[in-house]
Enzyme design. Structure first.
Site, PDB file in Angstrom:
ATOM      1  N   CYS A 257       0.688  -1.242   0.004  1.00 45.81           N
ATOM      2  CA  CYS A 257       0.042   0.055   0.027  1.00 45.81           C
ATOM      3  C   CYS A 257       0.905   1.339   0.123  1.00 45.81           C
ATOM      4  O   CYS A 257       1.643   1.586  -1.006  1.00 45.81           O
ATOM      5  CB  CYS A 257      -1.029   0.317   1.260  1.00 45.81           C
ATOM      6  SG  CYS A 257      -2.447   1.071   0.869  1.00 45.81           S
ATOM      7  N   HIS A 357      -3.570  -4.885   0.195  1.00 50.16           N
ATOM      8  CA  HIS A 357      -3.519  -5.370   1.204  1.00 50.16           C
ATOM      9  C   HIS A 357      -3.600  -6.866   1.482  1.00 50.16           C
ATOM     10  O   HIS A 357      -4.623  -7.590   1.665  1.00 50.16           O
ATOM     11  CB  HIS A 357      -4.406  -4.930   2.248  1.00 50.16           C
ATOM     12  CG  HIS A 357      -4.219  -3.455   2.652  1.00 50.16           C
ATOM     13  ND1 HIS A 357      -3.767  -2.731   3.798  1.00 50.16           N
ATOM     14  CD2 HIS A 357      -4.779  -2.352   1.953  1.00 50.16           C
ATOM     15  CE1 HIS A 357      -3.741  -1.537   3.866  1.00 50.16           C
ATOM     16  NE2 HIS A 357      -4.371  -1.115   2.664  1.00 50.16           N
ATOM     17  N   GLU A 359      -2.672  -8.547   3.919  1.00 51.38           N
ATOM     18  CA  GLU A 359      -2.863  -9.196   5.191  1.00 51.38           C
ATOM     19  C   GLU A 359      -4.522  -8.931   5.722  1.00 51.38           C
ATOM     20  O   GLU A 359      -4.565  -8.945   6.716  1.00 51.38           O
ATOM     21  CB  GLU A 359      -2.021  -8.246   6.291  1.00 51.38           C
ATOM     22  CG  GLU A 359      -2.515  -7.005   6.479  1.00 51.38           C
ATOM     23  CD  GLU A 359      -2.648  -6.065   5.392  1.00 51.38           C
ATOM     24  OE1 GLU A 359      -3.499  -4.966   5.513  1.00 51.38           O
ATOM     25  OE2 GLU A 359      -2.126  -5.970   4.438  1.00 51.38           O
TER      26      GLU A 359
END
Length: 395
Positions: A257, A357, A359
């Site tokens: 990001c 992202h 995660e």
């Protein structure tokens, strides 16, 4: 009885609704998120600092709030806009309502708003400043304060959301690698996912220096990681200089990001503000290195300006675009390789980043492989010259 609330965009568009969360007044950049789940993760994502989030899903708050899912220690959004808040939360983990949590943390919100109309307006006109007030009834007076509030472009915010003190997340099981992770607004699940792969994660403040990074581990870190975060990458200069120092010392790098945008700037590319950004858990991205399409989670209003179909020679190696958004061709990932034949994308992989992202929770897990790619990169580079011995290249 719920107090009335007023929402005014900087172009004068006005919406009336009811107070949701804390009463008072707040200002920020109006953005919309298309996720139908994961509102607690959205609220506690530091990347949303100084942003007023409009939820496109009509029903919000159904599962309440629990103490297991926050991505940080607090709610970061500047304000919250929903259409139909849940009257009674229902979930086995829920310990309180979303309305109560917003009120407890002083987050001003508004409900009863036609979020479909508001989202269409932002798509057509672009993300813009906004104010929400439960105390001001005159749209013209609130508009004046909206236009006097700060803009996102040109603003450096990573230091406002970063940890003040370094801390360590230990590896789960046998330790394989040691990574220095610069916290630009890191989410809790990021070091957790690295730890599950045998990585000891040293989370460092955004103000860290190259000396701080190289002090991680016995002989320097096996890799460097930059997290997500808020703000304009063009205004975030110290972290770009740090990354250039690390690349000059051949430290393997992985960024996500905001870390992708700073990687782009470290390599010499520009960045620009998107009209309304990518936010949500349903963005299609192609990994051009494998040809696979991933459904990914996003939260970014800026992007890297890099050529999609031509490699670029940099002082650190050959850079190319590794991932691209299939909706609008926005750069979604970069890779840096050792120099190869002229015109080619290079040889050995040195560093990489993605705009989204991997995660994300709640969110799709299509991109979790990127943490494994980081491990493979560090394993392949483990026999390289120690990171403390190689002088930095000139930027």
């Amino acid at each position: 009885m719920t107090a009335p609330a007023l929402l005014v965009l900087e172009d004068g568009r006005t919406f009336h609704g009811d107070a949701y969360g804390a009463t008072g007044e707040t200002f920020g950049e109006a953005v919309f998120s298309t996720g139908m789940t994961g509102y607690q993760e959205t609220l506690t994502d530091p990347s949303y600092h100084r942003q007023v989030v409009v939820m496109t899903a009509p029903h919000v708050g159904n599962t309440g709030v629990n103490d297991d899912d926050p991505e940080s220690g607090r709610i970061w959004v500047a304000g919250y806009v929903v259409r139909d808040p849940a009257r009674v939360p229902s979930n086995w983990q829920s310990v309180r309502s979303l309305d109560d949590e917003l009120r407890a943390q002083g987050v001003v919100g508004i409900s009863g708003v036609d979020t479909r109309a508001l989202t269409r307006h932002l798509r057509e006109r672009g993300a813009m400043r906004v104010g929400i007030s439960t105390t001001e009834t005159d749209p013209a007076r609130l508009l004046e304060r909206v236009r006097a509030s700060g803009e996102m472009a040109g603003t450096e915010l990573s230091d406002e959301v970063s940890t003040r003190e370094a801390y360590v997340v230990p590896a789960v099981g046998e330790k394989r690698f040691t990574v220095a992770a610069v916290d630009l607004g890191i989410k809790a699940n990021t070091p957790r996912m690295m730890a599950e792969r045998g990585i000891e994660v040293h989370v460092l403040p955004a103000t860290s220096t190259i000396e701080d990074v190289l002090a991680v581990g016995d002989d320097g870190p096996d890799g460097l990681f930059y997290s997500n975060g808020p703000g304009d990458p063009a205004a975030t200069t110290d972290q770009v200089a740090l990354l250039q120092e690390a690349l000059g010392r051949d430290v393997p790098y992985f960024g996500i990001c905001f870390g992708n945008q700073l990687f782009g700037r470290a390599l010499g590319f520009g960045t620009f503000k998107l009209k309304y950004g990518h936010r949500g858990i349903n963005q299609p991205v192609m990994d051009r290195t494998t040809g696979k399409v991933e459904v990914t989670a996003h939260n970014h209003g800026f992007a890297v300006d890099a050529p999609l179909d031509a490699p670029t020679t940099t002082p650190y190696g050959v850079a190319s675009v590794s991932h691209v958004c299939l909706n609008d061709d926005v750069v979604e990932g970069l890779e840096l390789r050792a120099p190869g034949a002229e015109g080619e994308r290079g040889g050995e992989l040195l560093s990489f980043s993605v705009q989204y992202h991997p995660e994300a929770a709640a969110g799709p897990h299509d991109a979790a492989y990127l943490f494994d790619r980081f491990c493979d990169l560090m394993a392949a580079r483990s026999t390289s010259t120690p990171t403390t011995a190689t002088p930095a290249k000139e930027a």
